[in-house]
Write a protein that holds these residues in place. Structure first.
Motif, PDB file in Angstrom:
ATOM      1  N   GLU A 131       0.834  -1.205   0.000  1.00 29.53           N
ATOM      2  CA  GLU A 131       0.000   0.000   0.000  1.00 29.53           C
ATOM      3  C   GLU A 131       0.870   1.258   0.000  1.00 29.53           C
ATOM      4  O   GLU A 131       0.567   2.242  -0.682  1.00 29.53           O
ATOM      5  N   ALA A 132       1.945   1.217   0.777  1.00 34.28           N
ATOM      6  CA  ALA A 132       2.848   2.364   0.832  1.00 34.28           C
ATOM      7  C   ALA A 132       3.519   2.578  -0.520  1.00 34.28           C
ATOM      8  O   ALA A 132       3.654   3.720  -0.995  1.00 34.28           O
ATOM      9  N   ILE A 133       3.901   1.482  -1.190  1.00 29.75           N
ATOM     10  CA  ILE A 133       4.527   1.588  -2.508  1.00 29.75           C
ATOM     11  C   ILE A 133       3.514   2.122  -3.522  1.00 29.75           C
ATOM     12  O   ILE A 133       3.836   2.976  -4.352  1.00 29.75           O
ATOM     13  N   ALA A 134       2.290   1.647  -3.436  1.00 23.37           N
ATOM     14  CA  ALA A 134       1.240   2.097  -4.361  1.00 23.37           C
ATOM     15  C   ALA A 134       0.983   3.593  -4.197  1.00 23.37           C
ATOM     16  O   ALA A 134       0.719   4.299  -5.180  1.00 23.37           O
ATOM     17  N   ALA A 135       1.077   4.070  -2.970  1.00 25.84           N
ATOM     18  CA  ALA A 135       0.874   5.501  -2.714  1.00 25.84           C
ATOM     19  C   ALA A 135       1.965   6.323  -3.405  1.00 25.84           C
ATOM     20  O   ALA A 135       1.709   7.404  -3.940  1.00 25.84           O
ATOM     21  N   VAL A 136       3.184   5.798  -3.396  1.00 28.97           N
ATOM     22  CA  VAL A 136       4.279   6.497  -4.077  1.00 28.97           C
ATOM     23  C   VAL A 136       4.054   6.483  -5.591  1.00 28.97           C
ATOM     24  O   VAL A 136       4.329   7.468  -6.283  1.00 28.97           O
ATOM     25  N   GLU A 137       3.550   5.372  -6.095  1.00 28.02           N
ATOM     26  CA  GLU A 137       3.288   5.263  -7.541  1.00 28.02           C
ATOM     27  C   GLU A 137       2.261   6.299  -8.005  1.00 28.02           C
ATOM     28  O   GLU A 137       2.307   6.768  -9.144  1.00 28.02           O
ATOM     29  N   SER A 138       1.327   6.641  -7.124  1.00 28.19           N
ATOM     30  CA  SER A 138       0.284   7.615  -7.492  1.00 28.19           C
ATOM     31  C   SER A 138       0.663   9.038  -7.084  1.00 28.19           C
ATOM     32  O   SER A 138      -0.199   9.917  -6.993  1.00 28.19           O
ATOM     33  N   GLN A 151      -4.640  16.692 -16.390  1.00 31.92           N
ATOM     34  CA  GLN A 151      -4.330  15.515 -15.594  1.00 31.92           C
ATOM     35  C   GLN A 151      -4.483  14.240 -16.423  1.00 31.92           C
ATOM     36  O   GLN A 151      -3.672  13.313 -16.337  1.00 31.92           O
ATOM     37  N   LYS A 152      -5.523  14.192 -17.262  1.00 31.59           N
ATOM     38  CA  LYS A 152      -5.721  13.021 -18.125  1.00 31.59           C
ATOM     39  C   LYS A 152      -4.555  12.848 -19.094  1.00 31.59           C
ATOM     40  O   LYS A 152      -4.079  11.736 -19.332  1.00 31.59           O
ATOM     41  N   GLN A 153      -4.102  13.964 -19.637  1.00 28.86           N
ATOM     42  CA  GLN A 153      -2.978  13.900 -20.567  1.00 28.86           C
ATOM     43  C   GLN A 153      -1.712  13.461 -19.848  1.00 28.86           C
ATOM     44  O   GLN A 153      -0.915  12.668 -20.378  1.00 28.86           O
ATOM     45  N   MET A 154      -1.514  13.971 -18.626  1.00 28.80           N
ATOM     46  CA  MET A 154      -0.362  13.548 -17.824  1.00 28.80           C
ATOM     47  C   MET A 154      -0.413  12.054 -17.548  1.00 28.80           C
ATOM     48  O   MET A 154       0.602  11.354 -17.674  1.00 28.80           O
ATOM     49  N   ASP A 155      -1.599  11.556 -17.182  1.00 27.45           N
ATOM     50  CA  ASP A 155      -1.745  10.131 -16.877  1.00 27.45           C
ATOM     51  C   ASP A 155      -1.448   9.269 -18.104  1.00 27.45           C
ATOM     52  O   ASP A 155      -0.893   8.167 -17.978  1.00 27.45           O
ATOM     53  N   ALA A 156      -1.799   9.788 -19.283  1.00 31.19           N
ATOM     54  CA  ALA A 156      -1.584   9.020 -20.516  1.00 31.19           C
ATOM     55  C   ALA A 156      -0.124   9.029 -20.956  1.00 31.19           C
ATOM     56  O   ALA A 156       0.328   8.112 -21.656  1.00 31.19           O
ATOM     57  N   MET A 157       0.617  10.061 -20.526  1.00 33.38           N
ATOM     58  CA  MET A 157       1.995  10.207 -20.995  1.00 33.38           C
ATOM     59  C   MET A 157       3.038   9.938 -19.912  1.00 33.38           C
ATOM     60  O   MET A 157       4.230   9.944 -20.196  1.00 33.38           O
ATOM     61  N   LEU A 158       2.578   9.698 -18.672  1.00 28.12           N
ATOM     62  CA  LEU A 158       3.508   9.400 -17.587  1.00 28.12           C
ATOM     63  C   LEU A 158       3.314   7.956 -17.156  1.00 28.12           C
ATOM     64  O   LEU A 158       2.197   7.531 -16.850  1.00 28.12           O
ATOM     65  N   HIS A 159       4.393   7.197 -17.107  1.00 27.21           N
ATOM     66  CA  HIS A 159       4.313   5.768 -16.821  1.00 27.21           C
ATOM     67  C   HIS A 159       5.095   5.470 -15.554  1.00 27.21           C
ATOM     68  O   HIS A 159       6.227   5.952 -15.379  1.00 27.21           O
ATOM     69  N   VAL A 160       4.471   4.705 -14.670  1.00 23.62           N
ATOM     70  CA  VAL A 160       5.044   4.464 -13.339  1.00 23.62           C
ATOM     71  C   VAL A 160       5.073   2.967 -13.079  1.00 23.62           C
ATOM     72  O   VAL A 160       4.148   2.235 -13.453  1.00 23.62           O
ATOM     73  N   GLY A 161       6.141   2.523 -12.431  1.00 25.03           N
ATOM     74  CA  GLY A 161       6.228   1.116 -12.073  1.00 25.03           C
ATOM     75  C   GLY A 161       7.324   0.869 -11.062  1.00 25.03           C
ATOM     76  O   GLY A 161       8.156   1.747 -10.786  1.00 25.03           O
ATOM     77  N   GLN A 162       7.331  -0.358 -10.481  1.00 30.31           N
ATOM     78  CA  GLN A 162       8.342  -0.736  -9.503  1.00 30.31           C
ATOM     79  C   GLN A 162       9.451  -1.528 -10.198  1.00 30.31           C
ATOM     80  O   GLN A 162       9.177  -2.361 -11.059  1.00 30.31           O
ATOM     81  N   ALA A 163      10.666  -1.269  -9.787  1.00 22.43           N
ATOM     82  CA  ALA A 163      11.791  -2.027 -10.317  1.00 22.43           C
ATOM     83  C   ALA A 163      12.994  -1.824  -9.419  1.00 22.43           C
ATOM     84  O   ALA A 163      13.290  -0.695  -9.012  1.00 22.43           O
ATOM     85  N   ARG A 164      13.658  -2.904  -9.065  1.00 25.76           N
ATOM     86  CA  ARG A 164      14.933  -2.836  -8.348  1.00 25.76           C
ATOM     87  C   ARG A 164      14.859  -1.949  -7.107  1.00 25.76           C
ATOM     88  O   ARG A 164      15.638  -1.024  -6.931  1.00 25.76           O
ATOM     89  N   ASN A 165      13.858  -2.199  -6.269  1.00 20.95           N
ATOM     90  CA  ASN A 165      13.682  -1.484  -4.999  1.00 20.95           C
ATOM     91  C   ASN A 165      13.499   0.016  -5.197  1.00 20.95           C
ATOM     92  O   ASN A 165      14.027   0.836  -4.437  1.00 20.95           O
TER      93      ASN A 165
END
Length: 577
Positions: A131-138, A151-165
């Protein structure tokens, strides 16, 4: 006992040194997993040291007593402060989310090895709480006061994910469909060849006690871009310093880092040269720039001795107070050094003062721009006055003046400016000049140093008698070179392309106003283009309008504007003034 005491002291110093070394390497360790050999720039933010609330309160403590009435009523300022409070609270909330996930550092990296998307962000986290990691992702989602469409355009052009801690943020140049976003981060990382870039660690070690750091490292891409960037810088108007050959910087620099912490009164700029010899050369360049700035200030303020003296004193103060220290290959500017060199602010908070200095620095260009605009308007008015005199001459004689007069053998005698004198209310001067003698005869030479402001650029510090408004001499221009003393000039009727589409006057290199050979030729202009001491070149047209031409005016269009009878009316890329 003495041995025990020494052992305890040694153990204490060793422990302190170990802790200090660990602290010094913390940022480098967090960053090392995310750099490549092509990483050129890193911006680092330390959330634990960032005290935005404290900075805001410090600023308000200063200004609230000064603006009691302003802040006690409803107005644009108080509305802006409420907005600032909301934004500050939101930043604090999101910063807390990062720290709850075991994050402290925020990195933004620029990697020119991947030109498709060179910028990406990384927040290392240590928590296993999903949950804490998901909060950082958002973190960058649903930000207050951001319009929904943005905001919609930002969401479409900004990509977030977890990798290597870490949580990784990667923007794309174009919106990506939702079903493709899930794999975007992994595909992005698969294109990277991560490797420890020790230059960043060495650079950031000098500013790691600051909350905001910006580090730049010389890469192959930077080496290729340096010559072009320096060439552009050399072309900038009013640049107070002269840049050296690109090789001086490319071969001498290794990395540069700037660190700032307003609340702790910290400010550092560190340059790491390749070696001690290179550092000495860069220090010499700093001293040369100091001298060049002084010379520029002296020239710009030559009309006002008080303003000149004050400006030169300020330049001296800042160059001396901010004089860097050098140790080996390290060149360092530090607030502490500033306070030592400038004792009057020994107990002051210098970083806010520096920011105030930046604010003043932002105002000074505005003052300079206002002065520049006034000179520009004066110069354009000079163009208009000369163009109007040209037209009055043409109305009187049914022809424009020749670019110069000649004697029986075809030898040039006088510039067109001499012929124009009666139409510029200079009859008395005109009658004193011996027109049958060359412009540089013993008699006529006495008039060379007369300052006729109407022919001059007010921006330049010109010698008396110099002129910068000229004509273009050419067979098809309005000013063909005369072959004999009886050669007939061009009339308005000869300008078949129309007076509004034909150039009459241009800026020329400074020349004695009487010199018959100082105007540019058509051939010269078609090789080098129009010159200008302002950003855009001026031209007075045949209809007496003064135009500001495009600084990148196409030579084909310029050709059409110069020729009076080519049968083509050019679409002129200009700005009407």
């Amino acid at each position: 006992m003495k041995k025990t005491g020494l052992a305890v002291l040694f153990l204490f110093l060793w422990s302190a040194g170990t802790l200090l070394a660990q602290e010094t390497s913390r940022v480098a360790e967090a960053l090392n997993s995310w750099t490549t050999q092509d990483t050129m720039l890193v911006v680092h933010l330390d959330l634990e040291k960032l005290q935005l609330r404290g900075i805001y309160e410090d600023v308000m403590d200063v200004y609230k007593p000064l603006f009691k009435r302003t802040l006690s009523t409803e107005n644009a300022l108080t509305q802006g402060l409420r907005t600032a409070e909301m934004v500050l609270e939101e930043i604090e909330r999101r910063s807390d989310l990062v720290q709850k996930a075991g994050g402290r550092d925020v990195f933004v990296l620029v990697d020119m090895g991947d030109m498709s998307m060179p910028v990406y962000g990384v927040i290392p986290v240590s928590s296993s709480d999903s949950e804490a990691i998901a909060a950082v992702e958002s973190l960058l989602s649903d930000f207050p006061m951001v319009p929904e469409e943005v905001q919609k355009q930002m969401d479409a052009m900004l990509h977030v994910g977890q990798a290597r801690n870490a949580v990784v943020f990667v923007p794309s140049q174009f919106p990506v469909e939702k079903d493709l976003k899930a794999d975007y981060i992994q595909e992005f990382l698969s294109r990277k060849t991560f490797a420890i870039n020790e230059k960043f660690g060495k650079a950031l070690a000098h500013t790691e006690d600051c909350s905001l750091n910006v580090a730049f490292v010389i890469t192959n891409f930077a080496r290729g871009a340096f010559p072009m960037l320096l060439d552009q810088a050399r072309k900038m108007e009013d640049m107070p310093i002269k840049f050296p050959k690109a090789s001086v910087l490319m071969d001498g620099l290794d990395s540069v880092v700037l660190g700032i912490d307003i609340r702790q009164n910290l400010g550092k700029l560190a340059i790491l040269a390749k070696d001690e010899a290179s550092a000495k050369k860069l220090m010499k360049l700093y001293r040369i720039w100091n001298k060049q700035v002084l010379e520029k200030v002296e020239m710009v303020n030559s009309h006002d001795s008080l303003e000149q003296a004050m400006a030169m004193d300020m330049v001296d103060i800042y160059f001396q107070a901010w004089k860097p220290t050098r140790e080996g290959n390290l060149i360092l500017w530090d607030v502490d050094t500033f306070q030592e060199n400038f004792p009057i602010v020994e107990n002051a908070n210098v970083v806010p003062m520096a920011i105030a200095g930046v604010a003043v620095g932002l105002l000074l260009p505005a003052v300079h721009q206002a002065r520049e605009a006034a000179r520009r308007m004066q110069y354009m008015n000079n163009f208009k006055q000369v163009a109007l005199a040209m037209r009055n001459y043409e109305s009187h004689f049914e022809k424009f003046p020749s670019p110069y007069t000649v004697d029986e053998s075809g030898k040039p005698l006088h510039s067109w400016r001499v012929a124009l004198l009666p139409f510029l209310e200079q009859n008395a001067l005109y009658e004193q000049i011996r027109l049958d003698e060359p412009w540089d005869s013993e008699w006529n030479s006495q008039f060379h140093n007369l300052s006729l402001a109407v022919f001059q650029n007010p921006k330049l510090s010109l010698a008396p008698g110099q002129a910068t408004i000229g004509v273009v001499v050419g067979a098809d221009t309005v000013f063909p070179a005369p072959q004999t003393e009886k050669s007939k000039g061009i009339s308005v009727d000869d300008i078949s392309d129309g007076t509004s589409n034909t150039i009459l006057l241009v800026e020329c290199e400074p020349v004695c106003w009487m010199d018959p050979t100082g105007d540019p030729t058509y051939e010269d202009v078609m090789v080098s283009g129009l010159i200008s001491t302002f950003r855009n070149p001026f031209a007075a047209m045949g209809d007496v309008s003064v135009q500001t031409l495009d600084e990148f005016l196409d030579m084909e269009i310029l050709d059409k504007l110069l020729r009076r009878n080519d049968g083509e009316n050019a679409m002129i890329p200009l700005q009407n003034d």
